[in-house]
Design a protein around this motif. Structure first.
Motif, short mmCIF file in Angstrom:
data_model
loop_
_atom_site.label_atom_id
_atom_site.label_comp_id
_atom_site.label_asym_id
_atom_site.label_seq_id
_atom_site.Cartn_x
_atom_site.Cartn_y
_atom_site.Cartn_z
N ALA A 101 0.83 -1.15 0.19
CA ALA A 101 0.07 0.13 -0.05
C ALA A 101 0.95 1.12 0.08
O ALA A 101 0.40 2.33 -0.55
CB ALA A 101 -0.93 -0.13 1.36
N ALA A 102 1.92 1.08 0.71
CA ALA A 102 2.87 2.42 0.74
C ALA A 102 3.66 2.67 -0.54
O ALA A 102 3.47 3.89 -0.92
CB ALA A 102 4.09 2.32 1.86
N ILE A 103 3.95 1.57 -1.33
CA ILE A 103 4.55 1.54 -2.62
C ILE A 103 3.51 2.29 -3.37
O ILE A 103 3.72 3.02 -4.30
CB ILE A 103 5.15 0.35 -3.01
N GLY A 104 2.20 1.64 -3.55
CA GLY A 104 1.37 1.86 -4.57
C GLY A 104 0.48 3.32 -4.41
O GLY A 104 -0.08 3.75 -5.18
N GLN A 105 0.24 3.80 -3.37
CA GLN A 105 -0.73 4.80 -2.66
C GLN A 105 -0.23 6.01 -3.62
O GLN A 105 -1.19 6.86 -4.26
CB GLN A 105 -1.00 4.94 -1.33
N VAL A 154 -12.98 21.07 -5.33
CA VAL A 154 -12.17 19.99 -5.49
C VAL A 154 -12.66 18.53 -5.33
O VAL A 154 -13.71 18.69 -4.56
CB VAL A 154 -10.90 20.15 -4.11
N ILE A 155 -12.34 17.62 -6.09
CA ILE A 155 -12.90 16.36 -5.86
C ILE A 155 -11.66 15.52 -4.98
O ILE A 155 -10.64 15.33 -5.35
CB ILE A 155 -12.71 15.56 -7.33
N PRO A 156 -12.26 15.25 -3.73
CA PRO A 156 -11.27 14.42 -2.75
C PRO A 156 -11.16 12.93 -3.31
O PRO A 156 -12.47 12.35 -3.89
CB PRO A 156 -12.14 14.44 -1.47
N VAL A 157 -10.12 12.42 -3.37
CA VAL A 157 -9.84 11.03 -3.89
C VAL A 157 -9.61 10.19 -2.47
O VAL A 157 -8.59 10.54 -1.59
CB VAL A 157 -8.86 11.01 -4.87
N VAL A 158 -10.33 9.37 -2.08
CA VAL A 158 -10.25 8.68 -0.73
C VAL A 158 -9.86 7.42 -0.92
O VAL A 158 -10.53 6.54 -1.79
CB VAL A 158 -11.77 8.88 -0.08
N ASN A 159 -9.22 6.87 0.07
CA ASN A 159 -8.57 5.16 0.32
C ASN A 159 -8.61 5.24 1.75
O ASN A 159 -8.31 6.06 2.67
CB ASN A 159 -7.60 5.24 -0.41
N GLU A 160 -8.58 3.81 2.08
CA GLU A 160 -8.31 3.60 3.55
C GLU A 160 -6.76 3.78 3.60
O GLU A 160 -5.87 3.57 2.75
CB GLU A 160 -8.61 2.24 3.88
N ASN A 161 -6.25 4.12 4.88
CA ASN A 161 -4.96 4.25 5.19
C ASN A 161 -4.10 2.97 5.52
O ASN A 161 -3.92 2.78 6.60
CB ASN A 161 -4.46 5.46 6.16
N ASP A 162 -4.19 2.02 4.44
CA ASP A 162 -3.60 0.80 4.67
C ASP A 162 -2.23 0.58 5.33
O ASP A 162 -1.86 -0.30 5.90
CB ASP A 162 -3.63 0.00 3.31
N THR A 163 -1.48 1.74 5.17
CA THR A 163 -0.08 1.53 5.53
C THR A 163 0.02 1.51 6.91
O THR A 163 0.83 0.94 7.61
CB THR A 163 0.63 3.02 5.18
N VAL A 164 -0.81 2.03 7.61
CA VAL A 164 -1.17 2.04 9.18
C VAL A 164 -2.22 1.35 9.82
O VAL A 164 -2.33 1.15 10.98
CB VAL A 164 -1.03 3.46 9.81
N SER A 165 -3.14 0.72 9.00
CA SER A 165 -4.49 -0.01 9.63
C SER A 165 -3.93 -1.15 9.97
O SER A 165 -2.98 -2.08 9.58
CB SER A 165 -5.34 -0.25 8.16
N THR A 166 -4.50 -1.64 11.05
CA THR A 166 -4.46 -2.89 11.55
C THR A 166 -5.88 -3.31 12.16
O THR A 166 -6.78 -2.39 12.02
CB THR A 166 -3.56 -2.94 13.10
N GLU A 167 -5.99 -4.70 12.33
CA GLU A 167 -6.95 -5.33 12.77
C GLU A 167 -7.80 -4.55 14.00
O GLU A 167 -7.17 -4.27 14.81
CB GLU A 167 -7.07 -6.76 12.93
#
Length: 302
Positions: A101-105, A154-167
């Protein structure tokens, strides 16, 4: 006309109500569009579908130019990171998933930046986690940021912050995230672009007799029983997650549409009222509380 061809009064009512809902789409003012990994990545290679993303930017900009508020929730960061690093199978470990995710975001937002710039449309990246939404203060700050961005055109582009997400602090899938964002900003419509034409009576990839349901008036046990949870090579979620997202959207007062993301121009067609996909009809609950959906696991990633 044979008895089997006759339409009952209830069936006619449903047809007319579906038509009414579709025609009302053009009047929607605040629209959230979610595109899944399966719709932004070529499944054969794992590479990004640049033609589709360019068209997506064009159609969303056109919606914005019509005076509508537009928010894009986009998957694909993990998949893009996988492709960059030559990883063929979606990672199971949290650390590897976060690394992808860090690489791709950054690459993903860079692609969107280039395509939206072609149409003189400003965008902003917004990364969210479930713990942000559970906190009253942070949720209010997030809402204020969205509203300010929309007010600025502005158009916000949203994603979950997978780089720091944990269960425990993750949404689990971007269908849920998109529904929560829609509820947060009091959106009128959530459009989910996916790899299937709509909501079917069964998985059409496995059951050739499965039939699409044009409109769902209410989500009951029968509808939930038809939903299938699946995981693709590049994405998570499935129809069960989309039904859970519809619960949130509909209870907050927004319609939700599931439609094929194979062609980005479908956005233009459905906003004109054409009958594609499945619409889940809004039925705003007077006691709607977003926190209850965030903390009740029966609604999250089912």
């Amino acid at each position: 006309m044979s008895k089997t061809d006759m339409i009952t009064s209830e069936e006619q009512r449903l047809i007319e109500e579906n038509d009414r809902l579709r025609k009302g789409f053009k009047e929607k003012k605040r629209i959230v569009v979610k595109i899944g990994s399966s719709s932004v990545i070529h499944p054969e290679t794992g590479g990004m579908d640049f033609v589709k993303l360019e068209k997506l930017a064009r159609y969303l900009t056109d919606l914005h130019n019509q005076g509508k508020d537009v928010i894009l929730v986009s998957s694909g960061a993990v998949g893009m990171g996988m492709q960059t690093m030559g990883i063929l199978k979606r990672p199971y470990s949290i650390a590897k998933k976060q690394a992808c995710a860090a690489i791709g975001q950054g690459q993903l937002i860079g692609v969107y930046e280039r395509f939206f710039r072609e149409y003189n449309q400003n965008i902003a990246q917004v990364l969210l986690n479930k713990d942000v939404m559970i906190s009253d203060e942070r949720r209010t700050n997030a809402k204020n940021t969205f509203i300010e961005l929309l007010d600025m055109g502005v158009i916000p582009v949203v994603n979950e912050n997978d780089t720091v997400s944990t269960e425990g602090i993750e949404f689990g899938d971007n269908d849920t995230l998109a529904a929560i964002v829609c509820a947060l900003v009091k959106g009128d419509l959530l459009i989910i672009l996916t790899d299937i034409d709509g909501f079917y009576t069964d998985d059409p990839k496995k059951d050739p007799q499965a039939k699409i349901i044009p409109m769902v008036e209410a989500i009951d046990e029968g509808i939930e029983g038809m939903a299938k949870g699946v995981t693709s090579r590049f994405g998570t979620g499935g129809m069960a997650a989309k039904v859970a997202a519809a619960n949130i959207c509909n209870d907050s007062g927004a319609d939700m549409l599931i439609v094929s993301g194979k062609r980005a121009e479908i956005i233009h067609k459905v906003m004109e009222g054409q009958n594609f996909g499945t619409v889940f009809k809004a039925h705003k609950r007077a006691d709607f509380d977003l926190i209850s959906y965030l903390t009740n696991k029966s609604y999250i990633g089912r």
